[in-house]
Enzyme design. Structure first.
Site, PDB file in Angstrom:
ATOM      1  N   GLY A 103      83.709  46.585 129.885  1.00 22.50           N
ATOM      2  CA  GLY A 103      84.351  47.841 129.497  1.00 22.50           C
ATOM      3  C   GLY A 103      84.574  48.750 130.704  1.00 22.50           C
ATOM      4  N   GLU A 118      75.647  52.148 135.446  1.00 23.51           N
ATOM      5  CA  GLU A 118      74.692  51.457 134.560  1.00 23.51           C
ATOM      6  C   GLU A 118      73.585  50.810 135.383  1.00 23.51           C
ATOM      7  OE1 GLU A 118      76.987  48.704 132.281  1.00 23.51           O
ATOM      8  OE2 GLU A 118      77.457  50.202 130.755  1.00 23.51           O
ATOM      9  N   LYS A 128      77.205  37.273 122.377  1.00 28.87           N
ATOM     10  CA  LYS A 128      76.780  37.451 123.769  1.00 28.87           C
ATOM     11  C   LYS A 128      75.611  36.546 124.139  1.00 28.87           C
ATOM     12  CE  LYS A 128      79.485  41.034 123.294  1.00 28.87           C
ATOM     13  NZ  LYS A 128      79.015  42.381 123.522  1.00 28.87           N
TER      14      LYS A 128
END
Ligand SMILES: O=C[C@H](O)[C@H](O)[C@H](O)COP(=O)(O)O
Length: 234
Positions: free
Chosen positions: A102, A108, A126
């Site tokens: 994304g 992050e 995932k």
């Protein structure tokens, strides 16, 4: 709610219920699964009167924290976190992750690194034995715009595969990250037998690479929501 959305929600709620404690300083990740985690964090904060401090790892995370009425902080005021909660694009059997699908990975990774523990929330798509088996869009690599072309060429010549500049969806030209960078998606040929650590370090050493989306050795646990309503933990 679709099966995938229900699975995301289940994983997120399970992780929040297992890990979040009163007084925690939390790192909040990005993506569609984290939305459910923040929803649950806010629900519990209200119901249990939890005192929580939240540090975002993206513009989206910041908005989520504000929208849910949680206490917003930053790494300057809160440089040490108890727990980071984030999604992933793929999780292998060693808890190595691909992140950045994304467009969020640099902040992050900084937030995860500031946290004592990092828990991953994801749906069953995932959950993978080896990176590349489920996620076919490659490893996202955040690059300084002026360097994208030499970085692309170097990645392809050193590691093989194809390194594609990610284009924006509703704007002409490349996607620009929260940090004003471009993203190269490196579609690798196969997962290295010896693991991803060496490649991760080598990617970081290419001038112009700001950070890559391989998260290695940092996740403590992953929660996967399954289609049948159960949750798998790794
Ligand atoms: O760039 C985005 C982040 O790394 C996300 O955490 C990752 O893409 C997973 O997002 P989602 O929960 O929407 O699958």
């Amino acid at each position: 709610m679709s099966g995938v959305e229900a699975a995301k929600r289940l994983a997120a709620r399970s992780a929040v219920d297992a890990f979040v404690k009163n007084g925690f300083k939390l790192g909040i990740g990005s993506g569609s699964t984290v939305v459910y985690a923040v929803e649950r964090i806010a629900e519990r904060a209200r119901a249990e009167n939890l005192q929580l401090t939240c540090v975002p790892s993206s513009f989206q995370a910041r908005q989520l924290i504000i929208e849910h009425g949680l206490l917003l902080s930053d790494l300057e005021r809160t440089p040490e976190l108890d727990l980071a909660i984030d999604g992933a694009d793929e999780v292998d059997d060693r808890l190595t992750l691909i992140k950045g699908g994304g467009g969020c990975l640099l902040q992050e990774k900084i937030v995860v690194n500031a946290a004592k523990d990092f828990v991953v929330v994801a749906d069953y798509r995932k959950n993978s034995a080896a990176l590349g088996q489920q996620w076919k869009k490659g490893v996202p690599i955040e690059v300084l715009p002026l360097a994208y072309r030499p970085v692309q060429k170097e990645i392809e010549s050193r590691f093989g595969g194809v390194a594609k500049l990610r284009m924006a969806k509703a704007k002409a030209g490349p996607l620009v990250t929260d940090n004003g960078m471009f993203i190269i998606d490196w579609e690798f040929n196969e997962a290295p037998a010896e693991g991803w650590t060496k490649i991760g370090m080598e990617l970081n050493n290419i001038p112009g690479v700001v950070e890559h989306g391989l998260f290695i050795g940092c996740a403590k646990k992953a929660y996967f929501g399954n289609e049948d309503g159960t949750v798998s933990e790794r």
